[in-house]
Design an enzyme around this catalytic site. Structure first.
Site, PDB file in Angstrom:
ATOM      1  CG  ASN A   9      -6.273   3.971  33.101  1.00 12.13           C
ATOM      2  OD1 ASN A   9      -6.762   3.062  33.778  1.00 12.13           O
ATOM      3  ND2 ASN A   9      -5.995   3.838  31.812  1.00 12.13           N
ATOM      4  CE  LYS A  11      -2.737   2.325  31.371  1.00 10.98           C
ATOM      5  NZ  LYS A  11      -1.857   2.294  30.218  1.00 10.98           N
ATOM      6  CG  HIS A  94      -7.303   2.901  27.710  1.00 10.07           C
ATOM      7  ND1 HIS A  94      -6.306   2.098  27.204  1.00 10.07           N
ATOM      8  CD2 HIS A  94      -6.681   3.894  28.385  1.00 10.07           C
ATOM      9  CE1 HIS A  94      -5.131   2.602  27.570  1.00 10.07           C
ATOM     10  NE2 HIS A  94      -5.334   3.694  28.282  1.00 10.07           N
ATOM     11  CD  GLU A  96      -3.616  -0.102  28.137  1.00  4.06           C
ATOM     12  OE1 GLU A  96      -4.326  -0.206  29.151  1.00  4.06           O
ATOM     13  OE2 GLU A  96      -2.546   0.557  28.098  1.00  4.06           O
ATOM     14  CD  GLU A 166      -4.806   7.806  27.248  1.00  3.79           C
ATOM     15  OE1 GLU A 166      -4.238   8.114  28.306  1.00  3.79           O
ATOM     16  OE2 GLU A 166      -5.310   6.686  27.044  1.00  3.79           O
ATOM     17  N   GLY A 172       2.565   4.213  27.991  1.00  4.06           N
ATOM     18  CA  GLY A 172       3.416   3.261  28.699  1.00  4.06           C
ATOM     19  C   GLY A 172       4.784   3.064  28.083  1.00  4.06           C
ATOM     20  CB  SER A 212       4.887   8.661  28.448  1.00  3.07           C
ATOM     21  OG  SER A 212       4.925   7.307  28.025  1.00  3.07           O
ATOM     22  N   GLY A 234       0.891   4.919  34.363  1.00  6.59           N
ATOM     23  CA  GLY A 234       1.976   4.494  35.255  1.00  6.59           C
ATOM     24  C   GLY A 234       2.278   5.451  36.397  1.00  6.59           C
TER      25      GLY A 234
HETATM   26  P1  PGA Z   1       0.765   5.939  30.744  1.00  2.00           P
HETATM   27  O1  PGA Z   1      -0.731   5.472  30.378  1.00  2.00           O
HETATM   28  O2  PGA Z   1       0.653   7.216  31.524  1.00  2.00           O
HETATM   29  O3  PGA Z   1       1.328   4.811  31.577  1.00  2.00           O
HETATM   30  O4  PGA Z   1       1.489   6.134  29.456  1.00  2.00           O
HETATM   31  C1  PGA Z   1      -1.719   6.395  30.028  1.00  2.00           C
HETATM   32  C2  PGA Z   1      -3.028   5.685  29.755  1.00  2.00           C
HETATM   33  O5  PGA Z   1      -3.014   4.584  29.183  1.00  2.00           O
HETATM   34  O6  PGA Z   1      -4.112   6.190  30.100  1.00  2.00           O
END
Ligand code: PGA
Length: 247
Positions: A9, A11, A94, A96, A166, A172, A212, A234
């Site tokens: 992803n 983002k 998601h 976010e 998640e 993140g 993460s 990330g």
């Molecule tokens: P992250 O994000 O691996 O940076 O923690 C995961 C996601 O939001 O899908």
């Protein structure tokens, strides 16, 4: 047997030019058999990434969609448009998007249905906040999210669905869930699908962990029976780290 799926992803990172470089670097690496790999770049890079991925085994996904096919919906992107670009997957709900863009269980359900209607496989995101985890509300909350996301689906649509568990506090932050905890919640989600829909179909649904995930901790998740892959933020933005996870 469920095939593990590792999805990146991206983002709101990577212009279409930067996206091309990342795909080029990934293509130089040999993908192992037995794992499905999907890239989810921003809308503006989908066409470029689709072209760069032609002839590879790597799949393409979007990060969101709108549920209507077309119309006066300024700024939105329809399932037909994603399908025409060669998308096979679409991330829906998601955290976010739920947090910053007002998505609810109801809009998530509409988007899931629209995706499936057009032959796109939804990657449905669910997960609890830190406050919910500390209050012992995780199981009830995430099971409810899954129930509402899948409400009204036809049984034959269920195996097309991917779920990404998640926990919001792990996204993140560098602080991932433990494998054991993630496996426990994912097992619960599978039992929820078994209860609401059917045991056989629940066994077919792939449920990823996200939050993460890095090359250093992916093994902790993939060695556990309920976890069918990862949704990676990330660490999917660099070829070496994303490949490290896939490998
Ligand atoms: P992250 O994000 O691996 O940076 O923690 C995961 C996601 O939001 O899908």
């Amino acid at each position: 047997m469920r095939k593990p799926i590792i999805a990146g992803n991206w983002k709101m990172y990577k212009t279409h030019l930067e996206a091309e470089d990342l795909v080029k670097a990934l293509k130089e690496k040999k993908l192992p058999a037995g794992v499905e790999v999907v890239l989810c770049p921003p809308f503006t890079a989908l066409a470029t990434v689709a072209q760069a991925l032609a002839g590879t085994e790597i799949g393409l996904g979007a990060q969101d969609l709108f549920w209507e096919e077309e119309g006066a919906y300024t700024g939105e992107v329809s399932p037909l448009m994603l399908k025409a670009l060669g998308c096979a997957y679409v991330i829906i709900g998601h955290s976010e998007r739920r947090q910053y863009f007002g998505e609810t269980d109801e809009t998530v359900n509409k988007k899931v249905k629209a995706a499936l209607r057009h032959g796109l496989k939804p990657i449905i995101c669910v997960g609890e906040s830190l406050a919910q985890r500390e209050a012992g509300e995780t199981d009830q909350f995430v099971a409810g999210q899954v129930e509402k996301a899948l409400a009204g689906l036809a049984p034959e649509e269920i195996p097309q669905v991917v779920i990404a568990y998640e926990p919001i506090w792990a996204i993140g932050t560098g602080r991932s869930s433990s494998g054991v905890d993630a496996n426990q919640v994912i097992g619960l989600l599978r039992r929820t699908i078994a209860r609401e829909i059917s045991e056989d179909l629940a066994q077919e649904v792939r449920i990823q962990y996200g939050g993460s995930v890095k090359p250093e901790n992916i093994k902790e998740f993939m060695t556990l029976p309920e976890i069918d892959g990862a949704l990676v933020g990330g660490a999917s933005l660099k070829a070496d780290s994303f490949y490290g996870i896939i490998a």
